[in-house]
Design a protein around this motif. Structure first.
Motif, short mmCIF file in Angstrom:
data_model
loop_
_atom_site.label_atom_id
_atom_site.label_comp_id
_atom_site.label_asym_id
_atom_site.label_seq_id
_atom_site.Cartn_x
_atom_site.Cartn_y
_atom_site.Cartn_z
N THR A 55 0.83 -1.21 0.00
CA THR A 55 0.00 0.00 0.00
C THR A 55 0.86 1.25 0.00
O THR A 55 0.55 2.23 -0.70
CB THR A 55 -0.92 -0.01 1.23
N LYS A 56 1.95 1.23 0.77
CA LYS A 56 2.81 2.41 0.85
C LYS A 56 3.53 2.67 -0.46
O LYS A 56 3.70 3.83 -0.89
CB LYS A 56 3.84 2.20 1.98
N SER B 216 0.21 2.74 -3.76
CA SER B 216 -1.03 3.51 -3.73
C SER B 216 -0.74 4.95 -4.14
O SER B 216 0.28 5.52 -3.75
CB SER B 216 -1.65 3.49 -2.32
N ALA C 26 -2.60 10.67 -1.56
CA ALA C 26 -3.94 11.22 -1.30
C ALA C 26 -3.97 12.69 -1.73
O ALA C 26 -3.18 13.51 -1.24
CB ALA C 26 -4.27 11.08 0.18
N LYS D 228 -7.40 10.68 1.83
CA LYS D 228 -6.51 10.46 2.98
C LYS D 228 -7.23 9.68 4.07
O LYS D 228 -6.66 8.77 4.69
CB LYS D 228 -6.04 11.80 3.52
N GLN E 255 -9.66 7.59 3.59
CA GLN E 255 -9.83 6.24 3.09
C GLN E 255 -8.56 5.41 3.27
O GLN E 255 -8.62 4.25 3.68
CB GLN E 255 -10.24 6.28 1.62
N GLN E 256 -7.41 6.00 3.00
CA GLN E 256 -6.16 5.27 3.17
C GLN E 256 -5.90 4.95 4.64
O GLN E 256 -5.42 3.87 4.99
CB GLN E 256 -5.01 6.07 2.58
N THR E 257 -6.21 5.90 5.52
CA THR E 257 -6.04 5.64 6.96
C THR E 257 -6.95 4.51 7.42
O THR E 257 -6.56 3.65 8.21
CB THR E 257 -6.33 6.91 7.76
N MET F 158 -8.03 2.06 5.60
CA MET F 158 -7.50 0.80 5.07
C MET F 158 -6.36 0.28 5.94
O MET F 158 -6.22 -0.93 6.14
CB MET F 158 -7.03 1.00 3.64
N GLN F 159 -5.54 1.17 6.47
CA GLN F 159 -4.45 0.73 7.33
C GLN F 159 -4.99 0.11 8.61
O GLN F 159 -4.48 -0.92 9.08
CB GLN F 159 -3.54 1.91 7.65
#
Length: 753
Positions: A598-599, A602, A605, A611, A613-615, A617-618
């Motif tokens: 992912t890092k 992806s 953001a 942003k 959404q990515q948080t 997902m983590q």
């Protein structure tokens, strides 16, 4: 080659591979297990399940209403007790390929089965240590009748019993009186051979190989209260994972009508009680007759949790003829099947077969011990007209080669419901045979280096690489589409800012941008959808493969269980009951690799929503680490191998696609590279004219026509002009492309025509 052609090619290769596997007869092979000991000693060492103080014997008070009366016949003659060591069929230490695979301990009381041990499989590991005891597939229940014991129901007697007169309120509580001869609790006579042996040696011919095979049998005899003589014979053959039970009913003086209840095999252990999701389950295999006499088999499965909650209305099978019924855990099954198998209602033996509860686990209902009880149709033995019913009892692993002689290969398939259509078929006909092929490869390499067996951990790695290599065209296409989508992020952000108050127009402009640059978001997801049945099928195959049971790899002692690197000194608060007492490293590595993916890949953001959404997902990945903390180690090896392949594939993608940056496809994304567009290559990069290009082919001409139409769109031109601060009119598209290759004039100098 477009997406559709790539998918067709991949599917055709998979189908051809499956047909090749079926033609060559490759399949998973269980590993040979450690030597075993005496059945009685093993049963004592492993211990029986502790009975519930309030448990009731199945087939007794549980299946018969309270207040019922059993018919009392004349006192049976004295029967001599036989030492249990004389009632053992087979051997628990026979490792010969053509030897006995089971050790069956019979019980004189009830003429049932006390326990069954396997000579090919070890008992479950105690943590990371192998106790080197034979697997006890069936064990004796201290309260319930023994497996394969029977009772007799007399026809019509229940209706003849006069009911006492009671008031209306009491009549609602008073159950009807029934008659049942409990032969499962009386001492049966052991019929010895002329030499006085309880176990007789018998011989027969294998119908498949026409070779002579040796077997053993024990004969029991009893007389029911209604005067019917019953002879029960147990036979165990070499190379078979089961035994035969023959019931002979004789009535020499007159015809008698009655039915009988046969208690199925029960007491199968739970594999991996602290980490498994499959405990004990009851299944009914029925056959739907067809015109050609074969019919189709339908399997209905019920968990122990469902059976306990059903109460006095347990699941049952009554409509179709019974092909087999029994209990199973994650890797093994124990069932009885009428023999020969019925093909129509006229030939069926059973009237109904229902699930019963042996012991209810008050703390964990899903761990309750369950079984089945079959009630026969009415039989009428008479003078010189005995009735003989034969059953085949299977107790062994759920693999095709062992289940095929019992016409129960369907039990080897993963039968739990899946939200992915076709995943079970992929697991059975593609993943499992492919895993067998890779294991055979490791075996061949091991023998070449002086070893004797292969390694299932290496086989999983090779199989994963094979599947990823097979899916490489689709995976590369998906990664390339994701890369192109990332290059369009500046344009997408500009569209979102311009039409932030008009979501409908924003969607239209986004789709138009995708269309002009040849980016299809659906085509990027399609390869993932194609791979999803393969992934789920692989998960099902690895999660139910008995071949991986007790297979070591690196520090892992059992690929079918969590890797269990070390044991926690104390129980973890709150999560201790869920995670268990062991630290599992593989799930942590899996989630770590997912975070790395992912890092690295992806897109950054560009909006607060992205942003967030990515948080999210983590955090979801951390949650997945907890949810999948107890998956089998074989699955963890697959996830790690697959993730490393995907990371390497994405890291090498820019090098693979670098040579294609000056193609018409790259020009579609990089035509405005010198003006701050998403592309970075092409002739407008400020480093001189582009290298000469070859004449475009049919595909290039097609892309040229698409670009011609795209550059005529005023929305695209206005958007790019606004980003560059231009307000003047643009030249035609053809002149504009020609002018990009010329050096720009210096300020203040007039350009020559």
């Amino acid at each position: 080659m477009n997406d559709r052609k790539q998918i067709y090619v991949v599917l055709m290769v998979m189908i051809l591979w499956m047909l090749l596997i079926q033609a060559l007869g490759w399949g998973p092979r269980p590993q040979a297990k450690k030597p075993q000991t005496d059945p009685a000693k093993v049963a004592k060492d492993q211990g029986d399940a502790a009975p519930d103080a309030k448990a009731e014997a199945p087939g007794r008070e549980e299946d018969r209403p309270k207040g019922a009366e059993e018919k009392k016949g004349p006192k049976a003659p004295e029967v001599a007790h036989v030492d249990p060591s004389e009632l053992v069929l087979g051997s628990a230490t026979d490792k010969a390929p053509d030897g006995y695979r089971l050790a069956v301990q019979l019980e004189q009381k009830g003429a049932g089965v006390e326990s069954i041990l396997s000579s090919r499989y070890d008992a479950e590991f105690e943590g990371r240590k192998n106790p080197h005891l034979p697997l006890q597939i069936l064990r004796r229940d201290p309260i319930a009748p023994p497996s394969l014991s029977l009772t007799i129901n007399e026809e019509g007697k229940a209706a003849e019993v006069a009911q006492p007169e009671v008031d209306d309120e009491a009549s609602e509580l008073a159950p009807p009186r029934i008659t049942e001869d409990l032969l499962d609790s009386v001492l049966w006579e052991v019929v010895r051979d002329p030499e006085g042996h309880a176990v007789r040696v018998v011989r027969s011919q294998d119908p498949a190989t026409k070779a002579d095979i040796e077997g053993q049998e024990v004969v029991f005899r009893a007389t029911a209260a209604n005067g019917v003589g019953i002879t029960k014979t147990y036979r165990l053959w070499q190379t078979m994972n089961g035994l035969e039970v023959e019931l002979a009913f004789e009535s020499p003086d007159r015809e008698r009508a009655f039915s009988y209840n046969l208690f199925g095999p029960h007491g199968i252990p739970i594999e991996g009680e602290w980490y498994t999701g499959t405990f004990r389950e009851v299944f009914f295999g029925t056959i739907r007759p067809s015109g050609n006499g074969e019919g189709s088999i339908k399997v209905e499965t019920h968990t122990a949790n469902d059976i306990v909650k059903a109460g006095d209305k347990p699941p049952k099978s009554t409509t179709l003829p019974l092909r087999f019924a029994g209990v199973e855990n994650q890797y093994f099954a124990a069932f009885l099947a009428p023999y020969p198998a019925p093909t129509s209602d006229e030939g069926r033996i059973d009237k109904e077969t229902k699930a019963v509860v042996l012991h209810r686990d008050a703390q964990a209902v899903q761990k309750s011990d369950v079984g089945i009880r079959m009630t026969s149709k009415t039989i009428r033995p008479g003078p010189n007209a005995p009735v003989v019913h034969t059953f085949r009892v299977y107790t062994g692993p759920k693999i095709d080669s062992a289940l095929a002689p019992y016409n129960a290969s369907i039990l080897a398939a993963y039968r739990k419901s899946s939200f992915i259509p076709g995943a079970s078929y992929v697991a059975r006909y593609f993943i499992t045979p492919t895993l067998s092929v890779t294991y055979d490869l490791t075996t061949a390499i091991s023998r070449a280096l002086g070893g004797s067996v292969g390694n299932w951990g290496v086989a999983i790695i090779l199989m994963t690489l094979f599947v990823k290599l097979l899916m490489f065209p689709l995976g590369r296409r998906q990664a390339l589409m994701a890369q192109r989508t990332q290059q369009l992020q500046p344009y997408l952000k500009a569209i979102q800012e311009k039409y932030k108050d008009d979501k409908e127009q924003q969607t239209r402009e986004t789709l138009a941008l995708y269309k002009k640059h040849g980016v299809n978001p659906v085509s990027g997801c399609l390869p993932a959808l194609i791979q999803l049945p393969i992934f789920v099928g692989l998960w099902q195959a690895l999660n139910s493969s008995v071949s991986l049971r007790h297979s070591p790899f690196l520090w892992i002692s059992d690929l079918a269980a969590p890797d269990m690197l070390f044991r926690f000194p104390v129980e973890i608060p709150l999560l201790g009951s869920f995670l268990g007492r062991w630290f599992n490293l593989l799930p942590i590595l899996v989630v770590g690799l997912m975070l790395v993916q992912t890092k690295l890949f992806s897109p950054p953001a560009t909006t607060p929503e992205a942003k967030t959404q990515q948080t999210t997902m983590q955090f979801m990945m951390v949650f997945m680490a907890v949810m999948f903390y107890k998956v089998p180690a074989g699955l963890g090896i697959y996830f790690i191998t697959s993730s490393l392949w995907s990371i390497g594939e994405r890291l090498l993608l820019p090098k693979i696609t670098h040579a294609a940056e000056n193609t018409p496809e790259a020009d579609a994304l990089g035509g405005d590279a010198g003006k701050g567009g998403p592309g970075k290559g092409g002739g407008g990069n400020g480093r001189g004219p582009a290298a000469p290009k070859k004449p475009p082919g049919a595909f290039g001409q097609f892309m040229e026509r698409i670009l011609e139409e795209a550059r005529k769109d005023p929305t695209y031109r206005k958007l790019t002009d606004d980003r560059e601060g231009k307000g003047k009119d643009r030249k035609t598209d053809r002149d504009d492309r020609r002018d990009r290759t010329r050096p720009r004039p210096k300020p203040g100098r007039k350009q020559s025509p």
